[in-house]
Design a protein around this motif. Sequence first.
Motif, PDB file in Angstrom:
ATOM      1  N   ARG A 142      -8.331  -3.904 -14.255  1.00 61.39           N
ATOM      2  CA  ARG A 142      -9.328  -3.628 -13.196  1.00 61.39           C
ATOM      3  C   ARG A 142      -9.739  -4.894 -12.470  1.00 61.39           C
ATOM      4  NH1 ARG A 142     -12.396   1.475 -15.760  1.00 61.39           N
ATOM      5  NH2 ARG A 142     -10.591   2.784 -15.454  1.00 61.39           N
ATOM      6  N   ARG A 143      -9.805  -6.021 -13.193  1.00 60.02           N
ATOM      7  CA  ARG A 143     -10.180  -7.277 -12.521  1.00 60.02           C
ATOM      8  C   ARG A 143      -9.138  -7.676 -11.476  1.00 60.02           C
ATOM      9  NH1 ARG A 143      -8.770  -9.341 -17.783  1.00 60.02           N
ATOM     10  NH2 ARG A 143      -6.909 -10.627 -17.645  1.00 60.02           N
ATOM     11  N   HIS A 144      -7.864  -7.309 -11.689  1.00 59.19           N
ATOM     12  CA  HIS A 144      -6.821  -7.589 -10.701  1.00 59.19           C
ATOM     13  C   HIS A 144      -7.088  -6.815  -9.413  1.00 59.19           C
ATOM     14  CE1 HIS A 144      -3.881  -8.326 -14.290  1.00 59.19           C
ATOM     15  NE2 HIS A 144      -4.779  -9.293 -14.177  1.00 59.19           N
ATOM     16  N   TYR A 145      -7.484  -5.551  -9.563  1.00 60.78           N
ATOM     17  CA  TYR A 145      -7.804  -4.738  -8.390  1.00 60.78           C
ATOM     18  C   TYR A 145      -9.010  -5.320  -7.655  1.00 60.78           C
ATOM     19  CZ  TYR A 145      -4.590  -1.090  -9.963  1.00 60.78           C
ATOM     20  OH  TYR A 145      -3.462  -0.397 -10.332  1.00 60.78           O
ATOM     21  N   ALA A 146     -10.023  -5.742  -8.393  1.00 57.73           N
ATOM     22  CA  ALA A 146     -11.222  -6.314  -7.776  1.00 57.73           C
ATOM     23  C   ALA A 146     -10.867  -7.565  -6.976  1.00 57.73           C
ATOM     24  CB  ALA A 146     -12.261  -6.630  -8.846  1.00 57.73           C
ATOM     25  N   ARG A 147      -9.953  -8.364  -7.486  1.00 52.59           N
ATOM     26  CA  ARG A 147      -9.541  -9.589  -6.796  1.00 52.59           C
ATOM     27  C   ARG A 147      -8.680  -9.299  -5.573  1.00 52.59           C
ATOM     28  NH1 ARG A 147      -8.102 -12.573 -12.451  1.00 52.59           N
ATOM     29  NH2 ARG A 147     -10.268 -12.931 -13.050  1.00 52.59           N
ATOM     30  N   ALA A 148      -8.117  -8.106  -5.511  1.00 52.56           N
ATOM     31  CA  ALA A 148      -7.229  -7.746  -4.402  1.00 52.56           C
ATOM     32  C   ALA A 148      -7.941  -6.972  -3.299  1.00 52.56           C
ATOM     33  CB  ALA A 148      -6.048  -6.934  -4.925  1.00 52.56           C
ATOM     34  N   VAL A 149      -9.262  -6.811  -3.376  1.00 51.04           N
ATOM     35  CA  VAL A 149      -9.994  -6.094  -2.329  1.00 51.04           C
ATOM     36  C   VAL A 149      -9.738  -6.777  -0.988  1.00 51.04           C
ATOM     37  CG1 VAL A 149     -12.304  -5.538  -1.447  1.00 51.04           C
ATOM     38  CG2 VAL A 149     -11.758  -5.133  -3.855  1.00 51.04           C
ATOM     39  N   GLY A 150      -9.402  -5.959   0.008  1.00 48.09           N
ATOM     40  CA  GLY A 150      -9.089  -6.471   1.335  1.00 48.09           C
ATOM     41  C   GLY A 150      -7.596  -6.665   1.556  1.00 48.09           C
ATOM     42  N   ARG A 151      -6.821  -6.636   0.492  1.00 52.81           N
ATOM     43  CA  ARG A 151      -5.376  -6.856   0.580  1.00 52.81           C
ATOM     44  C   ARG A 151      -4.628  -5.524   0.701  1.00 52.81           C
ATOM     45  NH1 ARG A 151      -3.652 -11.666  -2.046  1.00 52.81           N
ATOM     46  NH2 ARG A 151      -1.748 -11.247  -0.895  1.00 52.81           N
ATOM     47  N   LEU A 152      -3.413  -5.605   1.198  1.00 49.95           N
ATOM     48  CA  LEU A 152      -2.537  -4.453   1.280  1.00 49.95           C
ATOM     49  C   LEU A 152      -1.828  -4.307  -0.069  1.00 49.95           C
ATOM     50  CD1 LEU A 152      -1.758  -2.436   3.509  1.00 49.95           C
ATOM     51  CD2 LEU A 152       0.255  -3.848   3.937  1.00 49.95           C
ATOM     52  N   VAL A 153      -1.837  -3.097  -0.626  1.00 57.34           N
ATOM     53  CA  VAL A 153      -1.276  -2.856  -1.955  1.00 57.34           C
ATOM     54  C   VAL A 153      -0.302  -1.683  -1.879  1.00 57.34           C
ATOM     55  CG1 VAL A 153      -1.833  -2.179  -4.336  1.00 57.34           C
ATOM     56  CG2 VAL A 153      -3.366  -3.719  -3.089  1.00 57.34           C
ATOM     57  N   ARG A 154       0.816  -1.816  -2.581  1.00 56.22           N
ATOM     58  CA  ARG A 154       1.781  -0.721  -2.694  1.00 56.22           C
ATOM     59  C   ARG A 154       1.580  -0.067  -4.054  1.00 56.22           C
ATOM     60  NH1 ARG A 154       7.555  -0.291  -0.445  1.00 56.22           N
ATOM     61  NH2 ARG A 154       6.434  -1.624   0.977  1.00 56.22           N
ATOM     62  N   PHE A 155       1.232   1.227  -4.018  1.00 53.02           N
ATOM     63  CA  PHE A 155       0.991   2.002  -5.231  1.00 53.02           C
ATOM     64  C   PHE A 155       2.185   2.909  -5.492  1.00 53.02           C
ATOM     65  CE2 PHE A 155      -3.171   1.193  -3.370  1.00 53.02           C
ATOM     66  CZ  PHE A 155      -3.915   0.761  -4.459  1.00 53.02           C
ATOM     67  N   GLN A 156       2.727   2.877  -6.702  1.00 50.17           N
ATOM     68  CA  GLN A 156       3.698   3.879  -7.130  1.00 50.17           C
ATOM     69  C   GLN A 156       2.920   4.829  -8.020  1.00 50.17           C
ATOM     70  OE1 GLN A 156       6.946   1.811  -8.993  1.00 50.17           O
ATOM     71  NE2 GLN A 156       7.862   1.283  -7.034  1.00 50.17           N
ATOM     72  N   LEU A 157       3.001   6.113  -7.710  1.00 49.10           N
ATOM     73  CA  LEU A 157       2.195   7.110  -8.393  1.00 49.10           C
ATOM     74  C   LEU A 157       2.985   7.810  -9.488  1.00 49.10           C
ATOM     75  CD1 LEU A 157       0.489   8.599  -5.212  1.00 49.10           C
ATOM     76  CD2 LEU A 157      -0.295   6.704  -6.652  1.00 49.10           C
ATOM     77  N   HIS A 158       2.282   8.209 -10.555  1.00 49.77           N
ATOM     78  CA  HIS A 158       2.920   8.919 -11.666  1.00 49.77           C
ATOM     79  C   HIS A 158       3.575  10.215 -11.196  1.00 49.77           C
ATOM     80  CE1 HIS A 158       1.791   6.409 -15.016  1.00 49.77           C
ATOM     81  NE2 HIS A 158       0.533   6.395 -14.619  1.00 49.77           N
ATOM     82  N   GLU A 159       2.932  10.925 -10.274  1.00 48.40           N
ATOM     83  CA  GLU A 159       3.448  12.201  -9.789  1.00 48.40           C
ATOM     84  C   GLU A 159       4.661  12.018  -8.882  1.00 48.40           C
ATOM     85  OE1 GLU A 159       0.724  12.820  -5.810  1.00 48.40           O
ATOM     86  OE2 GLU A 159      -0.103  13.416  -7.739  1.00 48.40           O
ATOM     87  N   GLY A 160       5.000  10.785  -8.632  1.00 44.93           N
ATOM     88  CA  GLY A 160       6.093  10.489  -7.707  1.00 44.93           C
ATOM     89  C   GLY A 160       5.506  10.094  -6.370  1.00 44.93           C
TER      90      GLY A 160
END
Length: 166
Positions: free
Chosen positions: A91-109
């Motif tokens: 979770r701390r990684h996500y907090a540090r990435a606020v404002g950044r563009l993130v690529r999410f791969q989802l469990h559901e595909g």
Amino acid sequence: MSTTQSERLRELVEPLVSAAELDLEEIEVTRAGRRRQLRIVVDSDQGATLDACAELSRVISQKLDESDAMGDEEYVLEVGSPGAERPLTERRHYARAVGRLVRFQLHEGGEVTARLLGIDDDGIDTEVPGVKGRKPTARRISFDEVAKARVEIEFNRKDTKKEEEA
């Protein structure tokens, strides 16, 4: 008492990293020819500066020389930060990435690339960029939905601070 080399190294290094007001992200021992390489990755909310990594490297090296955690074989010590395209696993990684563009791969595909706006205990608030002139849309992603997430490098992002001042 710890049994594995990795656990012994973590017990030795973690207090030194904490004293430097950094988070220990990873410890990895690999072979590089006849030598071994000890790679230690650290970070903080403000990032890990080159000077902080260099000083921490000196402190860790001295502590390793005083202990038998690396045994008698030669090794190379590398202390650094996780890098720009680091995977987001805590979770701390996500907090540090606020404002950044993130690529999410989802469990559901499927995959979602979105700007991380904020996080809370249940999930992530994002803004999916609009395509072909359409407005961006808000999307909530729960932590349970995320299989993998990684910060994306943006070479052509407009500086929002300059835009706000104008």
